[in-house]
Design a protein around this motif. Structure first.
Motif, PDB file in Angstrom:
ATOM      1  N   ILE A 176       0.868  -1.183   0.000  1.00 21.60           N
ATOM      2  CA  ILE A 176       0.000   0.000   0.000  1.00 21.60           C
ATOM      3  C   ILE A 176       0.902   1.229   0.000  1.00 21.60           C
ATOM      4  O   ILE A 176       1.565   1.540   0.996  1.00 21.60           O
ATOM      5  CB  ILE A 176      -0.924   0.039   1.237  1.00 21.60           C
ATOM      6  CG1 ILE A 176      -1.585  -1.319   1.488  1.00 21.60           C
ATOM      7  CG2 ILE A 176      -1.953   1.160   1.080  1.00 21.60           C
ATOM      8  CD1 ILE A 176      -2.529  -1.777   0.409  1.00 21.60           C
ATOM      9  N   GLY A 177       0.958   1.931  -1.123  1.00 23.23           N
ATOM     10  CA  GLY A 177       1.770   3.123  -1.248  1.00 23.23           C
ATOM     11  C   GLY A 177       0.971   4.356  -0.883  1.00 23.23           C
ATOM     12  O   GLY A 177      -0.046   4.655  -1.521  1.00 23.23           O
ATOM     13  N   ILE A 178       1.396   5.082   0.142  1.00 24.90           N
ATOM     14  CA  ILE A 178       0.704   6.284   0.615  1.00 24.90           C
ATOM     15  C   ILE A 178       1.478   7.493   0.110  1.00 24.90           C
ATOM     16  O   ILE A 178       2.576   7.782   0.585  1.00 24.90           O
ATOM     17  CB  ILE A 178       0.632   6.305   2.153  1.00 24.90           C
ATOM     18  CG1 ILE A 178       0.120   4.970   2.715  1.00 24.90           C
ATOM     19  CG2 ILE A 178      -0.242   7.467   2.630  1.00 24.90           C
ATOM     20  CD1 ILE A 178       0.325   4.830   4.220  1.00 24.90           C
ATOM     21  N   ALA A 179       0.928   8.185  -0.885  1.00 25.47           N
ATOM     22  CA  ALA A 179       1.677   9.272  -1.536  1.00 25.47           C
ATOM     23  C   ALA A 179       3.058   8.771  -1.938  1.00 25.47           C
ATOM     24  O   ALA A 179       4.072   9.452  -1.751  1.00 25.47           O
ATOM     25  CB  ALA A 179       1.772  10.498  -0.639  1.00 25.47           C
ATOM     26  N   ALA A 180       3.102   7.585  -2.505  1.00 27.62           N
ATOM     27  CA  ALA A 180       4.361   6.917  -2.814  1.00 27.62           C
ATOM     28  C   ALA A 180       5.038   7.535  -4.034  1.00 27.62           C
ATOM     29  O   ALA A 180       4.393   8.182  -4.869  1.00 27.62           O
ATOM     30  CB  ALA A 180       4.119   5.425  -3.050  1.00 27.62           C
ATOM     31  N   ILE A 181       6.345   7.266  -4.147  1.00 30.22           N
ATOM     32  CA  ILE A 181       7.151   7.754  -5.263  1.00 30.22           C
ATOM     33  C   ILE A 181       7.685   6.529  -6.004  1.00 30.22           C
ATOM     34  O   ILE A 181       8.782   6.049  -5.706  1.00 30.22           O
ATOM     35  CB  ILE A 181       8.303   8.647  -4.762  1.00 30.22           C
ATOM     36  CG1 ILE A 181       7.750   9.809  -3.931  1.00 30.22           C
ATOM     37  CG2 ILE A 181       9.118   9.175  -5.935  1.00 30.22           C
ATOM     38  CD1 ILE A 181       8.818  10.582  -3.168  1.00 30.22           C
ATOM     39  N   PRO A 182       6.933   5.988  -6.953  1.00 32.40           N
ATOM     40  CA  PRO A 182       7.337   4.726  -7.587  1.00 32.40           C
ATOM     41  C   PRO A 182       8.313   4.878  -8.742  1.00 32.40           C
ATOM     42  O   PRO A 182       8.910   3.891  -9.170  1.00 32.40           O
ATOM     43  CB  PRO A 182       6.009   4.151  -8.076  1.00 32.40           C
ATOM     44  CG  PRO A 182       5.154   5.346  -8.325  1.00 32.40           C
ATOM     45  CD  PRO A 182       5.583   6.397  -7.336  1.00 32.40           C
ATOM     46  N   ASP A 183       8.466   6.081  -9.265  1.00 29.50           N
ATOM     47  CA  ASP A 183       9.343   6.314 -10.419  1.00 29.50           C
ATOM     48  C   ASP A 183      10.362   7.386 -10.035  1.00 29.50           C
ATOM     49  O   ASP A 183      10.086   8.584 -10.103  1.00 29.50           O
ATOM     50  CB  ASP A 183       8.506   6.756 -11.620  1.00 29.50           C
ATOM     51  CG  ASP A 183       9.319   6.852 -12.908  1.00 29.50           C
ATOM     52  OD1 ASP A 183      10.545   7.040 -12.820  1.00 29.50           O
ATOM     53  OD2 ASP A 183       8.722   6.748 -13.995  1.00 29.50           O
ATOM     54  N   LEU A 184      11.549   6.958  -9.643  1.00 29.20           N
ATOM     55  CA  LEU A 184      12.547   7.896  -9.143  1.00 29.20           C
ATOM     56  C   LEU A 184      13.046   8.849 -10.215  1.00 29.20           C
ATOM     57  O   LEU A 184      13.242  10.038  -9.961  1.00 29.20           O
ATOM     58  CB  LEU A 184      13.725   7.128  -8.548  1.00 29.20           C
ATOM     59  CG  LEU A 184      13.468   6.347  -7.261  1.00 29.20           C
ATOM     60  CD1 LEU A 184      14.754   5.662  -6.807  1.00 29.20           C
ATOM     61  CD2 LEU A 184      12.929   7.248  -6.158  1.00 29.20           C
ATOM     62  N   ALA A 185      13.273   8.332 -11.411  1.00 29.96           N
ATOM     63  CA  ALA A 185      13.800   9.184 -12.473  1.00 29.96           C
ATOM     64  C   ALA A 185      12.813  10.296 -12.808  1.00 29.96           C
ATOM     65  O   ALA A 185      13.203  11.467 -12.973  1.00 29.96           O
ATOM     66  CB  ALA A 185      14.100   8.344 -13.713  1.00 29.96           C
ATOM     67  N   TYR A 186      11.539   9.954 -12.886  1.00 23.72           N
ATOM     68  CA  TYR A 186      10.518  10.962 -13.192  1.00 23.72           C
ATOM     69  C   TYR A 186      10.380  11.957 -12.042  1.00 23.72           C
ATOM     70  O   TYR A 186      10.268  13.170 -12.266  1.00 23.72           O
ATOM     71  CB  TYR A 186       9.190  10.276 -13.479  1.00 23.72           C
ATOM     72  CG  TYR A 186       8.078  11.231 -13.832  1.00 23.72           C
ATOM     73  CD1 TYR A 186       8.073  11.901 -15.050  1.00 23.72           C
ATOM     74  CD2 TYR A 186       7.026  11.462 -12.945  1.00 23.72           C
ATOM     75  CE1 TYR A 186       7.054  12.790 -15.377  1.00 23.72           C
ATOM     76  CE2 TYR A 186       6.010  12.342 -13.267  1.00 23.72           C
ATOM     77  CZ  TYR A 186       6.024  13.002 -14.478  1.00 23.72           C
ATOM     78  OH  TYR A 186       5.011  13.882 -14.789  1.00 23.72           O
ATOM     79  N   TYR A 187      10.397  11.456 -10.815  1.00 24.23           N
ATOM     80  CA  TYR A 187      10.255  12.348  -9.670  1.00 24.23           C
ATOM     81  C   TYR A 187      11.419  13.332  -9.589  1.00 24.23           C
ATOM     82  O   TYR A 187      11.238  14.496  -9.241  1.00 24.23           O
ATOM     83  CB  TYR A 187      10.154  11.549  -8.378  1.00 24.23           C
ATOM     84  CG  TYR A 187       9.790  12.385  -7.174  1.00 24.23           C
ATOM     85  CD1 TYR A 187       8.518  12.959  -7.063  1.00 24.23           C
ATOM     86  CD2 TYR A 187      10.708  12.631  -6.154  1.00 24.23           C
ATOM     87  CE1 TYR A 187       8.179  13.742  -5.970  1.00 24.23           C
ATOM     88  CE2 TYR A 187      10.375  13.412  -5.056  1.00 24.23           C
ATOM     89  CZ  TYR A 187       9.109  13.964  -4.976  1.00 24.23           C
ATOM     90  OH  TYR A 187       8.776  14.747  -3.886  1.00 24.23           O
ATOM     91  N   ALA A 188      12.602  12.884  -9.930  1.00 24.21           N
ATOM     92  CA  ALA A 188      13.764  13.767  -9.903  1.00 24.21           C
ATOM     93  C   ALA A 188      13.592  14.947 -10.854  1.00 24.21           C
ATOM     94  O   ALA A 188      14.069  16.051 -10.587  1.00 24.21           O
ATOM     95  CB  ALA A 188      15.022  12.983 -10.267  1.00 24.21           C
ATOM     96  N   LEU A 189      12.894  14.725 -11.951  1.00 20.60           N
ATOM     97  CA  LEU A 189      12.692  15.772 -12.948  1.00 20.60           C
ATOM     98  C   LEU A 189      11.439  16.601 -12.676  1.00 20.60           C
ATOM     99  O   LEU A 189      11.430  17.808 -12.894  1.00 20.60           O
ATOM    100  CB  LEU A 189      12.581  15.144 -14.346  1.00 20.60           C
ATOM    101  CG  LEU A 189      13.840  14.466 -14.888  1.00 20.60           C
ATOM    102  CD1 LEU A 189      13.517  13.745 -16.192  1.00 20.60           C
ATOM    103  CD2 LEU A 189      14.948  15.494 -15.099  1.00 20.60           C
ATOM    104  N   ALA A 190      10.378  15.939 -12.198  1.00 23.79           N
ATOM    105  CA  ALA A 190       9.066  16.583 -12.195  1.00 23.79           C
ATOM    106  C   ALA A 190       8.518  16.913 -10.818  1.00 23.79           C
ATOM    107  O   ALA A 190       7.554  17.666 -10.726  1.00 23.79           O
ATOM    108  CB  ALA A 190       8.058  15.682 -12.927  1.00 23.79           C
ATOM    109  N   GLY A 191       9.095  16.378  -9.749  1.00 26.88           N
ATOM    110  CA  GLY A 191       8.442  16.588  -8.466  1.00 26.88           C
ATOM    111  C   GLY A 191       9.344  16.771  -7.278  1.00 26.88           C
ATOM    112  O   GLY A 191       8.872  16.878  -6.152  1.00 26.88           O
ATOM    113  N   ALA A 192      10.650  16.788  -7.474  1.00 30.39           N
ATOM    114  CA  ALA A 192      11.549  16.715  -6.330  1.00 30.39           C
ATOM    115  C   ALA A 192      11.835  18.066  -5.676  1.00 30.39           C
ATOM    116  O   ALA A 192      12.755  18.166  -4.864  1.00 30.39           O
ATOM    117  CB  ALA A 192      12.863  16.063  -6.756  1.00 30.39           C
TER     118      ALA A 192
END
Length: 302
Positions: free
Chosen positions: A182-198
């Motif tokens: 159960i992912g709670i506000a999880a970050i499943p795609d590190l490469a994308y998160y580094a570019l778009a949400g970090a």
């Protein structure tokens, strides 16, 4: 902790990002909510951060206890809040008759934090359940893993250990099999998160976590660290996001769900209205109750 949350809220700069209750600091201002305490603190290694908190329900005659492995977030960084973020959720699950193994681990800023130590700690901490099961009457046939934010990334990762490439230093045999993650506000795609949400964690945090500077010349540093690169995971997955979350936007979950579908795997995705990042781990809120319900349903706890 309060100063960190204040910085995040100011950085987001939106009315939605400040809806109530937003932060652990604000939650703790409620006088009727005393800070809950775990039953045991148990080391699984020799470093100061290599431990878990075990939360046990009151004595019961119903047999072995179902287990939730909880993994806290905090941007994988040692200078941000850790297991205390999940104390209220752990306490509420304990009251529902569930044993909770709340893990902490070496993080960025600590000796051994980052790659590979952070990941190895999570795998070792989960495996420690095997040695605890008899003493604490834990049912290892009924285990769910769940994590919040960066901890959601690690929960997905540890649930897919059998998908780690054979040549990786992170490769381990699956020590505990999970009924669901159960992912709670999880970050499943590190490469994308580094570019778009970090923005909330720091622009270089993900690269530091996976050691991109050293590992990129030899290959893909996300291949053994990012759940999206390991699809299909082969385990039931539920992602819960707050529609107003500016730290881990719900688009992160939508994108991952589509990636999983392309690999032939179904991921249940819940986007909760009027919720941001922290309501999801506050069990007295409606969003928090949704998260808890998903965990209990996965364990078949009525």
């Amino acid at each position: 902790m309060r100063s960190f949350i204040l910085v995040i809220c100011l950085a987001l700069g939106s009315a939605n990002a400040l809806s109530q209750p937003r932060t652990p600091g604000q939650m703790l201002k409620r006088p009727e909510l005393a800070t809950p305490q775990a039953d045991h603190k148990i080391a699984y290694g020799t470093a100061a951060s290599q431990f878990g908190e075990l939360w046990l329900p009151a004595a019961s005659t119903k047999g072995a206890l179902p287990v939730v492995v909880l993994i806290h977030g905090g941007c994988w960084r040692a200078n941000l809040p850790g297991p205390e973020l999940l104390g209220f959720l752990a306490d509420d699950l304990r009251k529902q008759g569930v044993a909770v193994w709340s893990l902490t681990y070496r993080r960025l800023g600590e000796v051994g934090g980052g790659y590979p130590g952070t990941f190895q700690d999570i795998a070792t901490g989960v495996a420690h359940l095997n040695g605890m099961a008899r003493q604490y009457n834990l049912d290892l046939a009924r285990v769910v893993v769940s994590g919040h934010s960066a901890g959601g990334h690690l929960a997905l990762w540890v649930a897919a250990q059998n998908k780690v490439p054979e040549n990786s230093v992170l490769k381990n045999a699956q020590s505990v099999h999970f009924k669901a993650v159960i992912g709670i506000a999880a970050i499943p795609d590190l490469a994308y998160y580094a570019l778009a949400g970090a923005h909330a964690c720091g622009v270089n945090t993900v690269d530091q976590l996976v050691d991109s500077a050293t590992r990129t010349p030899a290959g893909d540093p996300f291949r053994d660290t990012s759940p999206s690169s390991m699809l299909p995971l082969g385990v039931k997955q539920v992602l819960v996001h707050g529609a107003n979350d500016g730290i881990v936007p719900p688009s992160i979950g939508w994108r991952y769900q589509a990636q999983a579908q392309e690999k032939g795997e179904y991921v249940k995705l819940l986007n909760i209205d009027n919720a941001g990042h922290f309501e999801l781990i506050a069990p007295w809120t409606e969003p928090g109750q949704v998260v808890e319900s998903e965990i209990l349903d996965a364990l078949n706890v009525k």
